[in-house]
Enzyme design. Sequence first.
Site, PDB file in Angstrom:
ATOM      1  CE  LYS A 196     -60.693  38.169  25.306  1.00 12.42           C
ATOM      2  NZ  LYS A 196     -60.765  39.565  25.725  1.00 12.42           N
ATOM      3  CE  LYS A 249     -63.863  37.792  22.802  1.00 12.79           C
ATOM      4  NZ  LYS A 249     -63.383  38.986  23.416  1.00 12.79           N
TER       5      LYS A 249
HETATM    6  C1  PBG Z   1     -60.828  43.066  24.847  1.00 13.37           C
HETATM    7  C2  PBG Z   1     -61.792  42.305  24.020  1.00 13.37           C
HETATM    8  C3  PBG Z   1     -61.538  41.624  22.827  1.00 13.37           C
HETATM    9  C4  PBG Z   1     -62.754  41.156  22.377  1.00 13.37           C
HETATM   10  C5  PBG Z   1     -63.714  41.524  23.305  1.00 13.37           C
HETATM   11  N1  PBG Z   1     -63.094  42.214  24.325  1.00 13.37           N
HETATM   12  C6  PBG Z   1     -60.325  41.468  22.029  1.00 13.37           C
HETATM   13  C7  PBG Z   1     -59.105  40.907  22.561  1.00 13.37           C
HETATM   14  O1  PBG Z   1     -59.047  40.276  23.623  1.00 13.37           O
HETATM   15  O2  PBG Z   1     -58.118  41.129  21.872  1.00 13.37           O
HETATM   16  C8  PBG Z   1     -62.953  40.385  21.097  1.00 13.37           C
HETATM   17  C9  PBG Z   1     -64.253  40.542  20.454  1.00 13.37           C
HETATM   18  C10 PBG Z   1     -64.324  40.136  19.046  1.00 13.37           C
HETATM   19  O3  PBG Z   1     -63.346  39.704  18.400  1.00 13.37           O
HETATM   20  O4  PBG Z   1     -65.428  40.250  18.515  1.00 13.37           O
HETATM   21  N2  PBG Z   1     -60.400  42.470  26.003  1.00 13.37           N
HETATM   22 ZN    ZN Z   2     -58.563  43.581  26.888  1.00 16.03          ZN
END
Ligand code: PBG
Ligand code: ZN
Length: 327
Positions: A196, A249
Amino acid sequence: MNEIEFNRHRRLRRSSGLRAMVRESVLRKEDLIYPIFVVEGENVKNEVPSMPGVHQVSLDYLKEEMDKLEARGILSVIVFGVPAHKDDCGTEAYTENGIVQRAIRQIKEENPSLTVIADTCLCQYTDHGHCGVIDNGIILNDSSLELLTKTAVSQAKAGADVIAPSNMMDGFTAAIRKGLDEAGFSDIPVMSYAVKYASAFYGPFRDAAHSSPSFGDRKTYQMDPPNRLEALREAKSDVSEGADFLIVKPALSYLDIVREVKNETGLPVVAYNVSGEYAMIKAAAQNGWIDEKEVVMEKLTSMKRAGADLIVTYFALDAAKWIVEDH
Ligand code: PBG
Ligand code: ZN
């Protein structure tokens, strides 16, 4: 006779029948995972301004939403809770009657055949908006693991079919796997957000989930976008810690990583088509600048071509309809 010899690739493109016969990547309804945002209250259906067509919904709207998914042939939903109350250690993330626990219980009661994936993080639940606990401005790794494990176990107790930790602390997969096993949930798979990135494409999600950090950013725990070998190290760690699925992601800017993670691990790989990717397409489509259906289908199919087995996408409902229309 040709003077020069060359290959005639166009032979296989001559008709839609031939093109369909030699198509290498196909998007299926079964590949789609639909994200939902559940909030406290009644009769709430708030459209997220930066995500047209995506809503925060209260529990009384849940069945209607889930029925729609089932009617379109979508098998699975990932649930994000937006609690009414936040504190410094994210208590609402792991209470038995938290918003996400109630939502999970309700879906399993009303739409039991849907596979319910619980996003496991603290950022929507902490007043500082970070994905772990804080001491003096530092996001603490190991103390965060305890709370994340409690969160995962509470979600499994509520009936979640899959636990999807998105916090990017080191060792979260091992900690959560152990916690689930000890609580009697050794059959519940972990879908790890293994790779991520600290991405600017999460902006609209943070509006939807009210989860922007109140200070700093997430760069000390989420990955640096230029890095590829580090992504493979992250993925391998999660495999050794017992992950059952690996999420990459965001999706679009990271399809090279999707392919490498697939090749290196062989596990089911999930591409998360994030909020900013959704917002860009919606905005361009609303201006009449692109053909929404064509663009969405092309980009979701490109994720399959890159090696994704599954795709989390806010376009899931539309895509499922378009898949049926086109066949
Ligand atoms: C939280 C989380 C996020 C997303 C999914 N879970 C945001 C972040 O890390 O700030 C992003 C999902 C999206 O942008 O569609 N941990
Ligand atoms: Zn988070």
